[in-house]
Design a protein around this motif. Sequence first.
Motif, mmCIF file in Angstrom:
data_model
loop_
_atom_site.group_PDB
_atom_site.id
_atom_site.type_symbol
_atom_site.label_atom_id
_atom_site.label_comp_id
_atom_site.label_asym_id
_atom_site.label_seq_id
_atom_site.Cartn_x
_atom_site.Cartn_y
_atom_site.Cartn_z
ATOM 1 N N ARG A 1 8.910 22.793 16.547
ATOM 2 C CA ARG A 1 9.497 23.426 15.356
ATOM 3 C C ARG A 1 8.376 24.095 14.560
ATOM 4 N NH1 ARG A 1 12.273 19.838 11.706
ATOM 5 N NH2 ARG A 1 10.693 18.319 12.315
ATOM 6 N N THR B 1 15.597 31.130 15.141
ATOM 7 C CA THR B 1 16.509 30.205 15.811
ATOM 8 C C THR B 1 17.768 30.043 14.961
ATOM 9 O OG1 THR B 1 14.522 29.069 16.583
ATOM 10 C CG2 THR B 1 16.609 27.918 16.896
ATOM 11 N N LYS C 1 12.536 28.584 13.106
ATOM 12 C CA LYS C 1 12.113 29.061 14.428
ATOM 13 C C LYS C 1 11.549 27.875 15.192
ATOM 14 C CE LYS C 1 11.095 31.954 17.660
ATOM 15 N NZ LYS C 1 12.184 32.639 18.385
ATOM 16 N N ALA C 2 12.024 27.704 16.412
ATOM 17 C CA ALA C 2 11.499 26.647 17.272
ATOM 18 C C ALA C 2 11.205 27.250 18.634
ATOM 19 C CB ALA C 2 12.514 25.521 17.395
ATOM 20 N N TYR C 3 10.165 26.738 19.290
ATOM 21 C CA TYR C 3 9.845 27.167 20.645
ATOM 22 C C TYR C 3 10.037 25.984 21.585
ATOM 23 C CZ TYR C 3 7.501 31.265 18.642
ATOM 24 O OH TYR C 3 7.221 32.425 17.984
ATOM 25 N N ALA C 4 10.445 26.307 22.811
ATOM 26 C CA ALA C 4 10.507 25.252 23.831
ATOM 27 C C ALA C 4 9.065 24.927 24.219
ATOM 28 C CB ALA C 4 11.281 25.748 25.039
ATOM 29 N N SER C 5 8.732 23.663 24.349
ATOM 30 C CA SER C 5 7.371 23.316 24.778
ATOM 31 C C SER C 5 7.459 22.184 25.805
ATOM 32 C CB SER C 5 6.522 22.885 23.571
ATOM 33 O OG SER C 5 6.752 21.539 23.271
ATOM 34 N N GLY D 1 9.103 19.083 24.695
ATOM 35 C CA GLY D 1 10.391 19.266 24.002
ATOM 36 C C GLY D 1 10.321 20.473 23.110
ATOM 37 N N GLU D 2 10.848 20.322 21.893
ATOM 38 C CA GLU D 2 10.959 21.483 21.017
ATOM 39 C C GLU D 2 9.810 21.507 20.013
ATOM 40 O OE1 GLU D 2 14.940 23.130 18.855
ATOM 41 O OE2 GLU D 2 14.022 21.342 18.005
#
Length: 264
Positions: free
Chosen positions: A24, A63, A14-18, A21-22
């Motif tokens: 993880r 993800t 699972k990764a979130y946009a921040s 960048g990404e």
Amino acid sequence: MASEPVLQLTAVAKAYASGQGELRVLQDVSLAVRRGELVSLIGPSGCGKSTVLNVIAGLEEPTSGSVALSTDGTTSSDGQRLGRVAYMPQKDLLLPWRTVLGNAVLGLEVQGVGLKLARQRAEALLDTFGLSGFAQEYPHNLSGGMRQRVAFLRTILADKPLVLLDEPFGALDALTRAEMQAWLLDLWAGVGRTGVLVTHDVEEALLLSHRVYVLSARPARVRQVVEVPLPWPRSRRMAATTEFAALKASILDVLWDQAGVLHA
Ligand SMILES: Nc1ncnc2c1ncn2[C@@H]1O[C@H](COP(=O)(O)OP(=O)(O)OP(=O)(O)O)[C@@H](O)[C@H]1O
Ligand SMILES: [Mg+2]
């Protein structure tokens, strides 16, 4: 115990946009929970434990990788899990304007169960949850332990085949915590549920669960899987055995490594 898997996570990431960048959060997380098991997740602060529960509950989708929830003979995978688990989030989230009983029946109400039946079901369990005589009290009049028990009652009443508990005893003092753990052991034996428990307390994980998954710092990966060899029914006295101490030390070693804590 039957070995039918209720929950299977396979290589979940699972990764979130921040802003940078990404972000993880989970990487290659695989775990399985069979019917009747209580499995613990333990890991450093902020590593992604609550995210694992959010993914299991279907509030978030992975993800990559997969989550399969098999209940009532059907398997729900992506996009189909919402509403199929009982989830006690990290904060007790009681509504201050509702009484103990009003808070306890909330999950049933949301499911469309009639208020009279919902109240009857909650009232029948008040005693078991140490809340008899408090049905009409408001949350601000309760101790921390009692508030946790109301949140717990609400979760168990939801009557789902899988229960997710996110640090249910995190805010309690040591003595109340020990009482609640003993009480949970009894309750679990009585209601025969299947569950995932997030905790930051190694003793709690060992005492309460069949298996412990030790996670790394973020992004969380499974660093160690410990099958807890202690017999059932469990009791707090087992924490005094050398076997218990050895298990605890081996998990703490892994956790301290993850957290970068110096140890001899
Ligand atoms: N919806 C989201 N959007 C963006 N970032 C998120 C989201 N949910 C969680 N995160 C980030 O993922 C990381 C892991 O959060 P999570 O709450 O899963 O950790 P945790 O292990 O439960 O932490 P704690 O020990 O404090 O309870 C954190 O950096 C958090 O900010
Ligand atoms: Mg958390």
